[in-house]
Design a protein around this motif. Structure first.
Motif, short mmCIF file in Angstrom:
data_model
loop_
_atom_site.label_atom_id
_atom_site.label_comp_id
_atom_site.label_asym_id
_atom_site.label_seq_id
_atom_site.Cartn_x
_atom_site.Cartn_y
_atom_site.Cartn_z
N TYR A 32 -7.10 -25.91 -26.59
CA TYR A 32 -7.37 -25.15 -25.38
C TYR A 32 -6.13 -25.11 -24.47
N PRO A 33 -5.82 -23.94 -23.91
CA PRO A 33 -4.72 -23.86 -22.93
C PRO A 33 -5.17 -24.41 -21.58
N VAL A 34 -4.20 -24.73 -20.75
CA VAL A 34 -4.47 -25.30 -19.43
C VAL A 34 -3.93 -24.34 -18.38
N TYR A 35 -4.77 -23.99 -17.40
CA TYR A 35 -4.38 -23.04 -16.36
C TYR A 35 -4.51 -23.68 -14.97
N ARG A 36 -3.81 -23.08 -14.04
CA ARG A 36 -3.90 -23.55 -12.65
C ARG A 36 -5.28 -23.25 -12.08
N ASN A 37 -5.86 -22.11 -12.44
CA ASN A 37 -7.23 -21.75 -12.01
C ASN A 37 -7.75 -20.67 -12.95
N ASP A 38 -8.97 -20.21 -12.72
CA ASP A 38 -9.59 -19.25 -13.63
C ASP A 38 -9.11 -17.82 -13.42
N ARG A 39 -8.18 -17.61 -12.48
CA ARG A 39 -7.67 -16.26 -12.23
C ARG A 39 -6.31 -16.02 -12.88
N VAL A 40 -5.81 -17.01 -13.56
CA VAL A 40 -4.50 -16.87 -14.22
C VAL A 40 -4.67 -16.10 -15.52
N ASP A 41 -3.70 -15.24 -15.83
CA ASP A 41 -3.73 -14.48 -17.07
C ASP A 41 -3.81 -15.43 -18.26
N GLU A 42 -4.65 -15.10 -19.25
CA GLU A 42 -4.85 -15.97 -20.40
C GLU A 42 -3.57 -16.18 -21.21
N LEU A 43 -2.65 -15.22 -21.15
CA LEU A 43 -1.40 -15.34 -21.91
C LEU A 43 -0.37 -16.21 -21.19
N ASP A 44 -0.61 -16.50 -19.94
CA ASP A 44 0.34 -17.29 -19.15
C ASP A 44 0.00 -18.77 -19.26
N THR A 45 0.32 -19.37 -20.41
CA THR A 45 -0.04 -20.77 -20.65
C THR A 45 1.01 -21.76 -20.17
N ASN A 46 2.22 -21.30 -19.83
CA ASN A 46 3.30 -22.17 -19.38
C ASN A 46 3.71 -23.21 -20.43
N GLY A 47 3.30 -23.01 -21.68
CA GLY A 47 3.69 -23.94 -22.72
C GLY A 47 3.09 -25.32 -22.59
N ILE A 48 1.95 -25.42 -21.92
CA ILE A 48 1.30 -26.72 -21.70
C ILE A 48 0.24 -26.93 -22.78
N THR A 49 0.29 -28.08 -23.42
CA THR A 49 -0.69 -28.42 -24.45
C THR A 49 -1.73 -29.38 -23.89
N LEU A 50 -2.88 -29.41 -24.55
CA LEU A 50 -3.97 -30.29 -24.14
C LEU A 50 -4.24 -31.29 -25.27
N SER A 51 -4.40 -32.57 -24.90
CA SER A 51 -4.64 -33.60 -25.91
C SER A 51 -5.61 -34.64 -25.38
N ALA A 52 -6.35 -35.25 -26.31
CA ALA A 52 -7.16 -36.41 -25.99
C ALA A 52 -6.28 -37.64 -26.15
N ALA A 53 -6.36 -38.56 -25.20
CA ALA A 53 -5.49 -39.74 -25.21
C ALA A 53 -6.31 -41.02 -25.18
N ALA A 54 -5.89 -41.98 -25.99
CA ALA A 54 -6.52 -43.30 -25.96
C ALA A 54 -6.07 -44.05 -24.71
N GLU A 55 -6.89 -44.97 -24.26
CA GLU A 55 -6.56 -45.73 -23.05
C GLU A 55 -5.30 -46.56 -23.21
N SER A 56 -4.99 -46.95 -24.44
CA SER A 56 -3.83 -47.80 -24.70
C SER A 56 -2.52 -47.02 -24.80
#
Length: 397
Positions: free
Chosen positions: A110-134
Motif C-alpha cells: 500500500y502507498p502512503v499519502y499525506r491525506n485522502d486528497r492526494v493524487d494516487e500517483l503521487d506516492t513520493n517513493g514511500i514504502t509501507l512495511s510491518a516492523a517487529a518490535e526488536s
C-alpha cells in the motif's frame, strides 16, 4: 686587471651592504611565497578533508557495527518470481550459535499519502512495511522524535516514519496522521537517519500485529536483520540460508549493509590521490616562482655580491646566502600553506558536522616539501651569484 681594495670602493658600493636579503622586492617576494602557500594549502586541505571524511565513516562503522547481516528472499528457481521466507524464519535464525539479535520487516503493497486528497500517483517513493518490535534495537537506531512501536501501540493504527519519508510527507512532529489503505494512521514517531538501512529511511512502519489485523499482512518477512558476535559473522553467514529456509536455501540472499560504508572508506584515497597531484603541480609552480625571484635577485644585487667578494667572502658563502634566502622564502610560504590548509579543513569539517582531522604526517611532509623546493629553486641562482666577478660587478652600470 687592477686589484680591488677597500680604499678604492665607492660610497654607493658600500651602501649596498645594507640591502642584503629579500628587501626591496616585496610584491615579487609575496607572490612567490603565495605560490608555495597555495600548493601546500591545497595538499593539506585535500589530505585533511579526506581524513576527516574517512574518520567520520569509521566512527559511524564503529557505532553501527559491522556484524549485521540482512536476509532477503531471492528468486524462485521454479517460477522465477520472488520467493517467500517462512513465517518462522526469524525465530529459526535466532537459534544459530553466535546470533545476538534478530528482527523482521514485512513489505506491504500500500502507498502512503499525506491525506485522502492526494493524487494516487503521487506516492513520493514511500514504502509501507510491518516492523517487529526488536527492529530498532537490531539496527542500533534511535528516534529523532516520538516513540517506537511497542506491544501497546503496535496493535493499533499507528505508524513510525523514516526521516526521509517524514520529510517527503511534510511531517515534522508526532501526532499528525497519514492516509493508507483507505484509513488514517497516527504518526507516533520519526526515526533518526539509519545509514546502514536506507530502505527504512524511506519507509512508513506499522506494528506486526496491526499489519496482520488491519492490512491483511500474511506474516511472511521480506527482510530479516541479524546481529551476531564479531567472531561469528562468517560462520553465521554460511548457516543462515539453510537455517531460515531449509527446503530451498538457494532462494535466500544474504547481504552485508556495512560493506558499502567500508568500500566508501577504502576508496576515499583514490580521489584524494588525484587532488594531491593537482596540489603537487601548484607546489611546482610555486617553486618556479621562487627560482625566478632568486635569479632576478642575483641580477639586481650584483653590486652587493661584488662588494662581498671584494671584502673576502668566498664563493661558498655567497652560495649559502642565496640558498638560505630561498629556503626562508619557501619556508614562510610553506608555513602559511600549512595554516591555510588546516583552516580550510576545519571550516569544511565544521560545516559538514565531521570530526576535524589533519594528519601530522601531512603537515610535516608538506613543510618538508617546501624546504626541498626552496633548496632546488635556490641552487642555480646561488651558483650563478657565486660565479659573479667582483671587478665586473662593482664597475657595472
Amino acid at each position: 686587471m687592477a686589484t680591488l681594495t677597500p680604499a678604492r670602493l665607492r660610497p654607493r658600493d658600500i651602501a649596498h651592504v645594507g640591502s642584503a636579503g629579500l628587501r626591496g622586492r616585496p610584491m615579487r617576494v609575496v607572490l612567490s611565497a603565495l605560490g608555495i602557500a597555495i600548493g601546500i594549502a591545497t595538499m593539506i586541505a585535500v589530505v585533511g578533508i579526506s581524513a576527516s571524511s574517512k574518520e567520520q565513516l569509521m566512527r559511524r562503522l564503529d557505532q553501527l557495527g559491522t556484524n549485521m547481516l540482512v536476509v532477503t528472499p531471492g528468486d524462485s528457481m521454479f517460477s522465477g518470481e520472488r520467493a517467500k521466507l517462512p513465517k518462522d524464519a526469524p525465530a529459526m535464525a535466532a537459534r544459530i550459535a553466535g546470533v545476538e539479535q534478530v528482527a523482521a520487516l514485512g513489505a506491504l503493497p500500500y502507498p502512503v499519502y499525506r491525506n485522502d486528497r492526494v493524487d494516487e500517483l503521487d506516492t513520493n517513493g514511500i514504502t509501507l512495511s510491518a516492523a517487529a518490535e526488536s527492529l530498532l534495537a537490531a539496527l542500533r537506531g534511535r528516534m529523532a522524535k516520538g516513540s517506537w512501536l511497542n506491544a501497546a501501540n503496535g496493535r493499533y493504527p499507528s505508524v513510525v516514519l523514516g526521516h526521509v519519508a517524514a520529510r517527503r510527507l511534510g511531517i515534522t512532529e508526532p501526532g499528525r496522521q497519514v492516509y493508507l489503505n483507505g484509513r488514517y494512521f497516527t504518526v507516533v514517531g520519526i526515526l533518526a537517519p539509519l545509514p546502514m538501512a536506507e530502505e527504512i529511511e524511506r519507509s512508513a512502519l506499522v506494528g506486526w500485529k496491526a499489519a496482520q489485523d488491519l492490512l491483511a499482512f500474511d506474516g511472511h518477512p521480506t527482510s530479516i536483520y541479524e546481529r551476531s558476535t564479531d567472531e561469528s559473522v562468517v560462520k553465521v553467514r554460511d548457516l543462515l540460508p539453510r537455517t531460515v529456509n531449509p527446503e530451498h536455501p538457494e532462494e535466500v540472499e544474504i547481504t552485508d549493509p556495512s560493506a558499502a560504508l567500508q568500500a566508501k572508506a577504502a576508496s576515499a584515497g583514490a580521489f584524494t590521490n588525484l587532488l594531491l597531484g593537482l596540489g603537487a603541480v601548484a607546489l611546482l609552480v610555486g617553486g618556479v616562482g621562487v627560482a625566478n625571484t632568486m635569479i632576478i635577485s642575483v641580477l639586481e644585487r650584483r653590486h652587493e655580491i661584488g662588494l662581498r667578494r671584494a671584502l673576502g667572502s668566498t664563493r661558498g658563502q655567497i652560495r649559502l646566502q642565496f640558498v638560505t634566502e630561498s629556503l626562508l622564502l619557501s619556508g614562510l610560504g610553506g608555513l602559511a600553506g600549512v595554516l591555510l590548509g588546516a583552516a580550510a579543513t576545519w571550516i569544511y569539517a565544521t560545516s559538514g558536522g565531521m570530526p576535524w582531522v589533519v594528519p601530522p604526517w601531512a603537515m610535516a611532509g608538506g613543510f618538508t616539501a617546501t624546504l626541498a623546493i626552496g633548496t632546488v629553486a635556490g641552487l642555480y641562482p646561488a651558483v650563478r651569484a657565486a660565479r659573479t666577478s667582483p671587478t665586473v660587478a662593482l664597475h657595472a652600470t
